[in-house]
Design an enzyme around this catalytic site. Sequence first.
Site, PDB file in Angstrom:
ATOM      1  N   ASP A  78       2.671  41.710  10.070  1.00 32.08           N
ATOM      2  CA  ASP A  78       4.042  41.926  10.531  1.00 32.08           C
ATOM      3  C   ASP A  78       4.927  42.492   9.433  1.00 32.08           C
ATOM      4  O   ASP A  78       5.842  43.272   9.700  1.00 32.08           O
ATOM      5  CB  ASP A  78       4.635  40.615  11.060  1.00 32.08           C
ATOM      6  N   CYS A 119      -2.854  35.236   9.968  1.00 33.47           N
ATOM      7  CA  CYS A 119      -1.477  35.698  10.105  1.00 33.47           C
ATOM      8  C   CYS A 119      -0.908  35.593  11.513  1.00 33.47           C
ATOM      9  O   CYS A 119      -1.531  35.060  12.413  1.00 33.47           O
ATOM     10  CB  CYS A 119      -1.358  37.089   9.516  1.00 33.47           C
ATOM     11  N   ASP A 120       0.273  36.188  11.677  1.00 35.37           N
ATOM     12  CA  ASP A 120       1.223  35.805  12.712  1.00 35.37           C
ATOM     13  C   ASP A 120       0.688  35.770  14.144  1.00 35.37           C
ATOM     14  O   ASP A 120       0.862  34.791  14.856  1.00 35.37           O
ATOM     15  CB  ASP A 120       2.431  36.752  12.681  1.00 35.37           C
ATOM     16  N   LYS A 121       0.071  36.833  14.619  1.00 34.89           N
ATOM     17  CA  LYS A 121      -0.403  36.866  16.003  1.00 34.89           C
ATOM     18  C   LYS A 121      -1.879  36.517  16.087  1.00 34.89           C
ATOM     19  O   LYS A 121      -2.387  36.217  17.169  1.00 34.89           O
ATOM     20  CB  LYS A 121      -0.182  38.259  16.628  1.00 34.89           C
ATOM     21  N   CYS A 191       2.030  34.749   3.771  1.00 39.72           N
ATOM     22  CA  CYS A 191       3.253  34.711   2.962  1.00 39.72           C
ATOM     23  C   CYS A 191       3.798  33.293   2.842  1.00 39.72           C
ATOM     24  O   CYS A 191       3.831  32.535   3.815  1.00 39.72           O
ATOM     25  CB  CYS A 191       4.280  35.657   3.546  1.00 39.72           C
ATOM     26  N   GLU A 444      10.080  42.192  15.740  1.00 44.30           N
ATOM     27  CA  GLU A 444      10.791  41.270  14.860  1.00 44.30           C
ATOM     28  C   GLU A 444      11.935  42.007  14.168  1.00 44.30           C
ATOM     29  O   GLU A 444      11.816  43.185  13.837  1.00 44.30           O
ATOM     30  CB  GLU A 444       9.843  40.704  13.798  1.00 44.30           C
ATOM     31  N   SER A 470      11.383  37.364  12.477  1.00 46.32           N
ATOM     32  CA  SER A 470      10.335  36.865  11.600  1.00 46.32           C
ATOM     33  C   SER A 470      10.597  35.392  11.316  1.00 46.32           C
ATOM     34  O   SER A 470      11.743  34.932  11.326  1.00 46.32           O
ATOM     35  CB  SER A 470      10.358  37.646  10.285  1.00 46.32           C
TER      36      SER A 470
END
Length: 554
Positions: A78, A119-121, A191, A444, A470
């Site tokens: 992202d 990570c995010d997704k 992150c 985002e 985010s």
Amino acid sequence: MRSKKMTNGLEKAPHRSLMHATGLTREEMDRPLVGVCNAFNELIPGHAHLRRLTQAVKDGVRMNGGTPLEFPAIGVCDGLAMNHEGMKFSLPSREIIADSIEIMATAHPFDALVCVGSCDKIIPGMLMALLRLNIPALLVSGGPMLAGRHQKKGVDLITAFEAVGRVRAGTMTEAELSDMEQCACPTCGSCSGMFTANTMNCLAEGMGLALPGNGTIPAVMAARERLAKLSGMRVMDLLRADLKPRDIVTEKSARNAVALDMALGGSTNTVLHLPAVFREAGLSVDLKLFDEISKKTPDLCKLSPAGHHHIEDLNAAGGIQAVLSELVRGGFADPSAMTATGRTVGENLADLQAAVLDPEVIRPLEKPYSPEGGIAILYGNIAPQGCVVKQAAVAPEMMKRTGTARPFDSEEEAVTAILGGKIVKGDVVVIRYEGPRGGPGMREMLTPTSAIAGMGLGADVALITDGRFSGGTRGAAIGHVSPEAASGGPIGLVREGDRIAIDIPARSIELLVDESELARRKAAWKPLDKPIASPFLRRYASRVSSAAQGAVLE
């Protein structure tokens, strides 16, 4: 075993022939076949080291009598996709990941499954697949990145994003920014703040589909590799016990995960991902449940972006199990919920002797950072179906504010205005046509929120959008406004100079325009003509639900 459909019997001789071609022996085919989904790629820092962890998982599977078979998953970073058309593909990738794992594990009927991602997704997509397939399975996270150091201060990716606004505001030089960008992300891993990736990895541990330590052990520590190896071993035990994801993820688990989210001050993206994940288990988790649990669950942590602590600090303070121990002590989490260890939450806490080791990183119930959880759900005439704010990261003076609407029909238009100095104290930036359907893909908005913070306006300017934020966003950033503008939502009726009243403690957000005027605007409204070049995104936009339902595909 499911794999016998592919390996057993006279008529499966051609199948075995194909498997022999990969180097497998007949003995290996006769053992349980364990799919190991590896989201490694060379682009995402959270995934750059996953070959090593995936090998550890495979070693663990072999140590406990199984045959591991590795296959890949895609992933979108992202941070790298931010503020350009690539971000339109981030949220839709969640469905692609879930679908592709289902395809691989059904076309080649594995007996068990381990998913390795970060990570995010990727993490919610993997969790959706585990629950959809419902074969013995575990999630293994790549672990969080360590925080960086710049000018004797802790920094992370969000510091770098906000520094762009500081340069534009004249409070930082470009040379200082160049130095910081080399320090902000010092290691592999997701992150380092309580952003979306780390929030979901922590919640996977909290809901019981990952082993203790999954959420917080740093990516670079040997303990992360040992955890991966133990996960490979453990999935074989789950197979022998026939303990499946839907045996673990129940209503108790869902409520525990939401309570943990509130105590951690997690990313607002969990309000999209948890409903989608639990839907695969036949469970309903809606915005009202988030707000119900938030109102009674204390916020025990102030991790970046809400505070100066990072995930490595949470790990040293006792990790997710220590937070759960406080929630159980206060009656906010159910200790009887089952987990992938084969024991309940309460039994895990007793076995691990879980305790808070740093009361500033994980506050005790008697001294929370806030009596309410990190996320609040607001309702009003601009968001009849609700919208979401990370109240743990909102400045006190912005918890209740009336401001002047500055509407924009895209993120790019808003960023140009913010960085061009056209947004002033008291403004409410409104970014619309960025929802799941209107974006499409629900981008985002880290760039505009970081620009607002970096230019020193974080305590004076709010941002409202039918897009999302985010997990690194801070400030009065209110997202997921539903219904979205592209679906005729009232956010599409906002005009320059309108007044908008925000009252986060009262869970209220109102466009201060009388109903007759709104009715006139509604009658004259036409959807924005926004051509979609991508065939994939056209299909996505035609099928995606409202953000209030988790932006799932219908």
